[in-house]
Each structure stands twice: as C-alpha cells, then as structure tokens.
Design an enzyme around this catalytic site. Structure first.
Site, short mmCIF file in Angstrom:
data_model
loop_
_atom_site.label_atom_id
_atom_site.label_comp_id
_atom_site.label_asym_id
_atom_site.label_seq_id
_atom_site.Cartn_x
_atom_site.Cartn_y
_atom_site.Cartn_z
N SER A 1 0.84 -1.20 0.00
CA SER A 1 0.00 0.00 0.00
C SER A 1 0.87 1.25 0.00
O SER A 1 0.62 2.21 -0.73
CB SER A 1 -0.91 -0.01 1.24
OG SER A 1 -1.64 1.19 1.32
N TRP B 1 2.44 1.56 -3.38
CA TRP B 1 1.44 2.00 -4.38
C TRP B 1 1.39 3.52 -4.45
O TRP B 1 1.19 4.10 -5.50
CB TRP B 1 0.08 1.43 -4.00
CG TRP B 1 -1.05 1.88 -4.90
CD1 TRP B 1 -1.50 1.26 -6.03
CD2 TRP B 1 -1.88 3.04 -4.74
NE1 TRP B 1 -2.55 1.96 -6.59
CE2 TRP B 1 -2.81 3.05 -5.82
CE3 TRP B 1 -1.93 4.08 -3.81
CZ2 TRP B 1 -3.76 4.05 -5.97
CZ3 TRP B 1 -2.89 5.08 -3.96
CH2 TRP B 1 -3.79 5.06 -5.04
N HIS B 2 1.59 4.16 -3.30
CA HIS B 2 1.48 5.61 -3.25
C HIS B 2 2.62 6.32 -3.96
O HIS B 2 2.46 7.45 -4.40
CB HIS B 2 1.40 6.10 -1.80
CG HIS B 2 0.05 5.94 -1.19
ND1 HIS B 2 -0.35 4.76 -0.61
CD2 HIS B 2 -1.01 6.77 -1.12
CE1 HIS B 2 -1.59 4.89 -0.17
NE2 HIS B 2 -2.02 6.11 -0.47
N GLY B 3 3.76 5.69 -4.02
CA GLY B 3 4.84 6.38 -4.71
C GLY B 3 6.13 5.60 -4.70
O GLY B 3 6.35 4.73 -3.86
N PHE C 1 -0.02 10.07 -7.60
CA PHE C 1 0.04 8.63 -7.40
C PHE C 1 -0.54 7.92 -8.63
O PHE C 1 -0.52 6.75 -8.74
CB PHE C 1 -0.74 8.23 -6.14
CG PHE C 1 -0.28 9.00 -4.92
CD1 PHE C 1 -1.20 9.48 -4.01
CD2 PHE C 1 1.05 9.26 -4.72
CE1 PHE C 1 -0.78 10.20 -2.90
CE2 PHE C 1 1.47 9.99 -3.60
CZ PHE C 1 0.55 10.46 -2.69
#
Lengths: 329, 478
Positions: B322, B325-327, B478
């Site tokens: 997670s 996924w954001h960066g 993102f």
C-alpha cells in the site's frame, strides 16, 4: 428534470448576483474610501518598474516617495498615479520611468499575462473601469475571472482589518535594496555592445496608458518628468535607442526627459545591466537629492540643467569613467 | 482537467445536458458519450497517455471475453496473468522504473562498482495507479466467477474511463459499477441535488481546507531546518489535514458528479479522524484502496487466518505494498511499515474489530475515553504522515528529531489563526455530520429553503474567495 434545472439555475443565478454584488460593494468602498494618504511633506513621487525601484533610495531623498515596483507596466502604474495624485494635493512632481522596456511589447505580458494578472490585478481592480477591464478581458478573460476571487479575498481582508492605508495593504512599491553584483560575470560572456535582434515593437496599450498618465498630471497641475535611471552601457535597450528618441521627439516633445542612464558609476555599482545595487543606488540617490534641493524642477530648462550637473559629476568621478573605458577595450 | 477549474465548470454542464437531453434515448449512445467525455477530460491534461487507457481497456476486455470462452483452468489462469502482467507492467514501468534504476545503481555503488545505465526520465501518467487497479478488479472477478464478462465494449470502456473517478478514484469494483452501465439510468432529482451538495462540500474541502493547509505545510516542510519544534508539529498537522481534505474532497466531488449522471460510486472516506484506534482508521481511510488490497491480496495470502507468523507477514505485505502504491520512494514504504507496526498489536490481540460503529452515535459529545482515543489515533497518523510528506527518509528523521526539542512548548513561528479557525469550523461540521455519508448531507434539512440556500451560498462564497490560491491535488501524483 425541468424543475431541477430551473431550481439549480435560480440558485446559481442568485448566487452569482450576490457575489457580483459583494465584489462591487467591496470595490466601490475601497475606491471611494480615504485610504490613499501619503506623508504630508511628500512633494515628489516616483513611479515605474524595477529600474527606479532599485535605483532610488527614498531614505536619502527629502520629500520624495517611490512607488516603483518590479515589472509594473504603465497600465497598472496609471491607477497608482490616479489614486496618489487625486488624494494628495501636496504632490508637485511625478518622476515616471521611461525606457524602451516601458513602451515595448515586453510590457504586454506584464499587463495581461497569467502571472501578472494574478499578482497585480487585485491591487488595482477597485480603480478600474469597464474600458480598463476590456483591455485585460480581450487578452486573457480566464485570468481576469480567476483573479476576481483573489481580489475579493484581498479586499475583504482589508475592509475587515484595521489597516488605514490601502497602499500599505497591497504594497504599491518602494526602494528595493539589492546587495549583489553580477555585472562582472555577465560581462564575461556578454561583452559586446547591445545589438538590435529584431525591429522595435511598441505596445499600444502601454502608450495609451502613458497618455492617460500625462492627461492626469495635466488635470491636477502635477509636473510630469519622464525619467531614465542609470543603466549599464551593455543593457539591451540601448539597441532600441532610436525608437525611444523617435517617441520623445514626435510624441512627447512637450515633456521633459531626464536621462540619467549614463550617470557615472562603476561596474561594482550595478546589480546587473539594468539594475543598481545599494552602492549605485546610494550614489545616484544622493545626487538626485542634491538636484532636488537645488530646486531643479523649477529651472527654466530642466533637461539642460540636469545634463550639466551630470557632466560635473562625471568629471568628479573621472576614475570611474576610466574603469568603463578599460572594460570596453 | 481539474475539478476546481473553469474548464471543468464549463465541461460538466455541457456533458450533463447532452447526457440527459440528447443522448438519453439510447443506452449505448449515452455510454458512448461517457467514453468521449472521459477521453476529453483525461486528454485535457495530456492526450499522449490516452493510448495507455485504450490499451488497458482492450487487453482487459479481451481477457474477459477469453475467460468467457475458455474453460480449461490452466488457460484461464494464463489469461488472468496476462491481464495482471499487462496492467502491473504498465504501472511498474511508468511509476517505478526510475526508482528501481536509481536503487540498482546505488546498490552497485555501495559495493564499489559505478555503473551508468542512463535514465529514461519516465513521466507518470495521471491516474494510472487507479484505473489499472480498477480494470484488474474486472478480470480477477470474472476469473473467480463473481461477474459475468461483458460483451459490450462501449459499456466496458465507460467503466474503465468514467471521468468522475478516472484519475483519483474511488477505485470501483467491476461488480458494482459495470452493471450500472448496462442499465438505463433515470434522472432522480433528489439524487441530483444530493450530488450537487456533495460536490459543493468536496470543493470546500479541497479549495478552502486542503489548499490553505498546503501553504502552511509546504512552507514548514521545505524549510524545516529553520523552524522550532512547535512549528514542525504545526507543519505535520497541517499536512495531515491537507491530505485528508484534498483526497476526500476529490472523492466527494467524484461521487457527487457521478450522482448527477445517475451512478452510485462507493464511499471512500468515512470521517477517519474520529477513529478510536488505527484499525478503525484503516476502515475509514481510502476505503476503496484498502478493501481492494484486502480482497485481492490479503485474503488470497491467507488474511488473518493461520499462525502468528503468517498474520504478521500478511499485514506487512499489505501495508508495504500500500505504501509502495502511493509512490516510488522509500518514504512511502516506511510509512506503510509504520502503519503495519501500529496495526499488528491490535490484530494479534484480537482487538482490531473493537470499534465498528460510529463514535458517540446519536449523541452530541463523545465520552472522555473516546476523545483520548481519537486524539492518540490522530497523533500517530500525523507522525506517520511525516514520512509520507518528507522528500527522503533522512529528511523525515531530521524533521522528527527537530520536533522533539525544548522548543516544543514555545509559540509556533507559523500559525495563521484564520486557517486554524477554518479547520476548527470544518472539523465541527464533520463531527456534526459524522453519521451521514458526507458532513453536510443532512445538514439543515429541517431548515427553511431560504436559510438552507443561504448556508450553501456561504459555503460557495468561501470557496470562491479562496479559489485563487490553487494547489494540485495530492493524489494526482500517485
């Protein structure tokens, strides 16, 4: 669906009217208010862009206040001049920057470019009429629309705050003290005299608003001097000197042009080719103060008087002249 | 185009009128309008990346059709993996290529070998993290038999590109959104009014709260070395409110806009700052992403079944993925790991489902114990968000180190009281509206129409006054 559209339309319409009403009320309140008083002993004001902003140190000049601000085109300068002159009867003379930059198309971007509208429009929107808005809207209607919210925010802050001076609230300009010197490094790769790369392009809008400033001064018996503060001999605008002289000869022959561009200064006195650092500003401001104390605006031939005083000063700083000659060779 | 732009203010009514007045007689034509409008919406940013959406749409539609025909398990699995590899491959390349390259080079340098592979300066297409996950949910659900694969390419394209949620979610499940494109939509004015109300609230959150907090957070984070501890705390809190108001504001606008067209999108935020523990926070924050990871990663890995070791492994995998996924930055991975550490004690002690309801439901004020729990949960999320905002891990640790000094009790150097008042007012409205889907959903329902409209006008005027200081939506990166 029909009822939804009607209701939404009514609500949106009322909201729009209410917002326009609020904007109008704030603009009118600011325009008509007594928020533009400057020091009662101020006889001379300076308006223009970054050249006079960096060149004129008001603390060294008696009875003078500068409202010059970086990138200010005549369009916005006109509104400043209007509010200052209309609300301060003690003002006798206005020294207005006059260079190729002021009258060229470069200033159009400073008038209606996105960044300019965002930073400038809200400071002067209260003083603009429909024709002024048309000038901006014709060239950047989106920027004008977006700026309304900034203007409303700024105006509400002012009206709900306790600042008695609108000039201070939006900061109309003043001396900008520059401490660095990039002249020598610039001269390493820009040591040739400026050359015209394309034909001179004059801005109709800037010239129109210069005419308005002239008319404003005439209507209020304020003596207007067009002025060019010191610039380095390598400044690009010298390439367009013929365009500047042509304008002065044919359009503004009745005005006095004070040309301090060749005021004797060393390279170390410039921040870059167009701007003085604090050393140059102090020298020039000291000289300018002497001229004012001598009462030069009242001389029969002001331009000649200034020219002769410049020559005297040049002789006094002869070693600085040598410095420039050396660089040129 | 951005939701809080003039372009969108013109785009939305035009599409709305075409949708309900011109194209409403034929479902396929209506869906086609959605596709066209969505491509215009996305292409307004950068038309060159439209091709990625087209490729993703074609691949996943084809995989769906293939799964409909193919009965052999191995070949079905192959088709599924084709979709996974294609979608995650695109996402991986555009989002993580430079990250992996830089770390690869750094690792080699650490061992004394300098290599210079040359970077590609890959640009991240807006929304790729969202629409790839959305289309993956389709192929996975079709594979599992939860959803019949669609034969309608237009409806499928509309599902993939649906402009309200295309670039920043909510990440919709195909089982929920795709069938809506297969059914006729009827205009329901209460739904439309509700949609407008939610759009208004979303804009308020974004323009007034998020952008205002962003100015403070950016100022403090970008010059963190120059500020004392109390100011650094202000910066961290400001960023926390910024990211909440920015992202949940976008979700509100997306959900509200979808309602105008007769669609129901899933809720994405459920007042997370009123959470009494971190488990409740993660049930209320970015719900569409966390449930996506729960259903497609956590549960297939075994979830919270199995031994302690397995639970710990799965929790860490979920939160690390997670974060990632954001960066493409170690800071996001660290943020994920920190949240895993927060969550694990609750899971291992079976207290992760203690607070399932709404705090102080039916009451005006919470109990003191609930206040303490909410404050402590908020504090640890603020702490974690420092890693989310910092440029590097080093910056984050320097920031935290700066926060723990004697100047923690001094007056902050940056504390715009007007913004504090706005945030306080905003949180009060959120508190009063916490039992609704969004804060002002039922606010003032019992008031007379002129009073209610004046209230909405007040929100609208506040948005207008603040809209000049625009900041980009955080989740666009993102």
């Amino acid at each position: 669906m029909k009822q939804f559209l009607i209701n939404t339309g009514i609500v949106a319409g009322l909201a729009l009217l209410a917002t326009i009403g609020l904007i109008t009320v704030t603009l009118v309140t600011i325009d008509k208010g007594d928020y533009y008083a400057i020091a009662p002993d101020t006889k001379y004001i300076v308006l223009g862009h970054s050249h006079p902003e960096c060149a004129i140190n008001e603390s060294m000049i008696n009875n003078l206040q500068s409202f010059a601000r970086s990138g200010a085109p005549y369009f916005y300068t006109y509104f400043k001049a209007k509010k200052l002159i209309e609300n301060n009867e003690q003002i006798e003379s206005l020294f207005l920057s006059f260079t190729y930059t002021d009258v060229s198309r470069i200033m159009d971007k400073k008038t209606w470019g996105n960044e300019s509208i965002e930073t400038r429009l809200h400071r002067y929107s209260a003083f603009m009429d429909w024709d002024d808005y048309k000038v901006l809207t014709k060239n950047n209607w989106q920027g004008v629309l977006k700026s309304q919210s900034l203007a409303l925010q700024s105006n509400l802050k002012f009206l709900l705050g306790n600042n008695p001076s609108y000039i201070d609230h939006v900061y109309w300009g003043g001396y900008l003290r520059m401490t660095d010197c990039k002249t020598d490094s610039l001269l390493v790769y820009m040591n040739d005299l400026p050359v015209k790369k394309k034909p001179a392009e004059l801005s109709e809008t800037s010239l129109a608003y210069l005419d308005k400033i002239i008319a404003l001064c005439k209507a209020h018996n304020v003596e207007l001097f067009l002025m060019r503060t010191p610039i380095h001999e390598k400044h690009y605008s010298y390439a367009y000197e013929d365009a500047v002289q042509e304008l002065l000869r044919h359009e503004y022959s009745k005005l006095t042009f004070l040309d301090f561009s060749k005021f004797p200064l060393k390279n170390a006195d410039y921040r870059d080719f167009g701007h003085l650092n604090y050393k140059g500003a102090n020298k020039f401001s000291s000289f300018f103060n002497e001229l004012l104390q001598e009462g030069f605006p009242d001389q029969p031939d002001v331009a000649d008087y200034v020219k002769s005083r410049m020559q005297e000063t040049e002789k006094a700083y002869a070693s600085f002249v040598w410095d420039r000659e050396d660089r040129r060779n | 185009m951005s939701f809080n732009s003039l372009d969108f203010a013109l785009f939305l009514p035009i599409v709305f009128l075409l949708y309900w007045f011109v194209m409403n007689r034929n479902l396929r034509v209506q869906n086609l309008l959605i596709v066209a409008a969505s491509y215009v919406f996305y292409g307004w940013w950068d038309w060159t990346f439209l091709s990625l959406i087209v490729v993703s749409t074609i691949i996943d539609f084809s995989v769906g059709r293939g799964l409909a025909i193919q009965k052999e398990p191995l070949k079905r699995k192959g088709l599924l993996w084709l979709s996974i590899i294609a979608n995650l491959g695109m996402l991986g390349f555009f989002k993580y290529y430079n990250f992996f390259l830089d770390n690869f080079v750094a690792a080699f340098s650490f061992f004394g070998n300098e290599i210079n592979p040359g970077s590609l300066n890959v640009i991240l297409p807006v929304g790729i993290s969202f629409y790839t996950f959305q289309t993956l949910s389709y192929t996975i659900d079709v594979y599992k038999g939860k959803l019949e694969p669609t034969k309608d390419f237009i409806a499928f394209s509309a599902f993939v590109t649906f402009f309200p949620q295309l670039v920043a979610g909510p990440i919709e499940r195909a089982t929920k959104l795709l069938p809506q494109f297969g059914q006729q939509r009827f205009f329901i004015k209460e739904k439309a009014y509700d949609g407008l109300r939610q759009i208004l609230w979303g804009l308020f959150k974004k323009v007034v709260i998020a952008d205002g907090c962003a100015e403070i957070a950016n100022l403090i984070f970008d010059n963190s070395g120059a500020y004392g501890a109390s100011t650094l705390v202000v910066g961290a809190v400001a960023f926390t409110f910024q990211i909440y108001a920015d992202f949940s504001g976008y979700s509100d606008i997306a959900i509200g806009t979808a309602r105008l067209f007769g669609f129901d999108l899933c809720r994405n935020f459920a007042f997370p700052f009123f959470s009494r523990d971190i488990a409740e926070f993660w049930r209320r924050w970015h719900i569409s992403l966390s449930t996506w990871f729960r259903d497609y990663l956590y549960i297939p890995l075994g979830g919270s079944q199995g031994g302690t070791g397995l639970k710990i492994r799965n929790v860490f995998i979920i939160f690390l993925v997670s974060g990632f996924w954001h960066g493409a930055n170690w800071t996001f991975i660290f943020w994920g790991a920190l949240n895993a550490l927060y969550f694990l004690p609750l899971l291992l002690s079976n207290r992760n489902r203690t607070h399932m309801g709404i705090v102080a439901e039916g009451k005006l004020l919470p109990q003191l114990s609930d206040i303490a729990k909410m404050i402590s949960t908020f504090a640890i999320t603020v702490f974690a968000f420092i890693f989310f905002r910092a440029e590097t891990i080093t910056h984050a640790f320097e920031y935290i180190e700066g926060m723990f000094s004697t100047s923690l009790f001094s007056v902050p150097q940056e504390l715009p009281l007007s913004q504090v008042a706005l945030v306080a007012g905003f949180m009060m409205l959120e508190w009063l509206g916490r039992e609704s889907e969004y804060a002002i959903e039922n606010f003032g329902i019992s008031w007379s129409r002129p009073v209610r409209r004046t209230f909405y006008y007040g929100i609208g005027l506040t948005i207008f006054v603040f809209i000049g200081h625009e900041q980009e939506y955080i989740y666009f990166q993102f």
